[in-house]
Design a protein around this motif. Sequence first.
Motif: not given
Length: 111
Positions: A2-3, A34-37, A74-77, A79-91
Amino acid sequence: MKFALLYQYDPTQTGPADDEVQDWLEFDKQVRDAGAFVYEAGFHGVDAARRVTVRDGVSAAEGVSGRPGEVIAGLYVVDVADLDAATALAEQLPTARYGAVEVREVVDYAG
């Protein structure tokens, strides 16, 4: 993993575009599909905030004075595989176009 994606900007310099709502709806759909929410929340403006400090006693001040520049909007939490996947969403967060998105792994105290 989780990020937290903490999106922020400096309201004295820039802010959301009038047509940004559609971008947010599309981003939200993408994350959910994507099931990441996990969770998301936007915050009211800093004038509705309260800043609390505890040093030699308690101090509570209206607003977020003492914190110039960017404020967390604000924020989003996710649930993804790793920091790179979270960074891709942040972009892809609309606020990243005029502010910043801080990507922080959420501590799992359960083990």
